[in-house]
Design a protein around this motif. Structure first.
Motif: not given
Ligand code: C5P
Length: 224
Positions: A38-40, A107-109, A128-131, A182-184
């Protein structure tokens, strides 16, 4: 048979990155740092001159970007279209951008197949967040790491200080809470623990102890 996967999800600063690296190294398994993807995308979009609102452009870049994670000793050098972006993806700007990218469904897909391709023998530790909820729902061991927001901000502060960056801790806490929010709250793949995840609160617990706890769970499930 596909390779076994251990998923390690949680909010920013919960220790996921370090714990995942340690667990992968101890087991001799592959590692997926999905946050780096996601950073990339965020960095690719900025370099392309795009703005975070340009969702279709971000998704196109997510599908097309050429990414290499190159292990060099203890660290991983990250290449984007032939450029070393190891540092560039870790800045605060890239962090904010990455969570904007994570909220874009296309982007996610676009990243889904790329992430699943990391599941190779002998096994994968996916961070990650949704692994555990979306990318590897069949994983035999799912961990969800938590820690108080204050402790997470302090950890991040220490990391940045070690790199010579001086950031105000109150600002870090605010940014971290904005990113958590934002993430949650996002509609797609929000940050939540999978129903079958083991929740580990790392507040006040050292990296070695958390790593041991995860490895113990892996052994108990016949994975190690
Ligand atoms: O884990 P990290 O802080 O490097 O993730 C950066 C951002 O990428 C998170 O804040 C989140 O928004 C997004 N991300 C995500 N799903 C993931 C991993 C990261 O949405 N599996």
């Amino acid at each position: 048979m596909t390779a076994p996967v251990i998923t390690i999800d949680g909010p920013a600063g919960s220790g996921k990155g370090t714990i995942s690296q340690r667990v992968a190294a101890a087991l001799g398994w592959h590692l997926l740092d999905s946050g780096a993807l996601y950073r990339l995308v965020g960095v690719a979009l900025m370099r392309d001159g795009g703005a975070p609102e340009e969702e279709a452009r971000a998704a196109r870049l997510a599908g097309q970007m050429d990414v290499v994670f190159e292990p060099v000793g203890e660290r991983t050098v990250v290449w984007l279209n032939g450029d070393d972006v190891t540092e560039a993806i870790r800045t605060e700007v890239a962090s904010a951008m990455s969570s904007r990218m994570g909220a874009i469904p296309a982007v996610r897909s676009a990243l889904l197949a790329r992430q699943r391709a990391f599941a190779q023998a002998p096994g994968l530790v996916a961070d990650g967040r949704d692994m555990g909820t979306v990318v590897f729902p069949q994983a035999p061991l799912k961990i969800f790491l938590t820690a108080s927001a204050e402790e997470r901000a302090q950890r991040r502060h220490k990391q940045l200080k070690a790199k010579g960056e001086s950031v105000n801790i109150a600002d870090l806490l605010r940014d971290l809470q904005a990113r958590d929010e934002r993430d949650s709250q996002r509609a797609v793949s929000p940050l939540v623990a999978a129903e079958d995840a083991v929740i580990v609160d790392t507040t006040g617990i050292g990296i070695d102890d958390v790593t041991e706890r995860v490895l113990l769970l892996a052994r108990q499930r016949g994975l190690a």
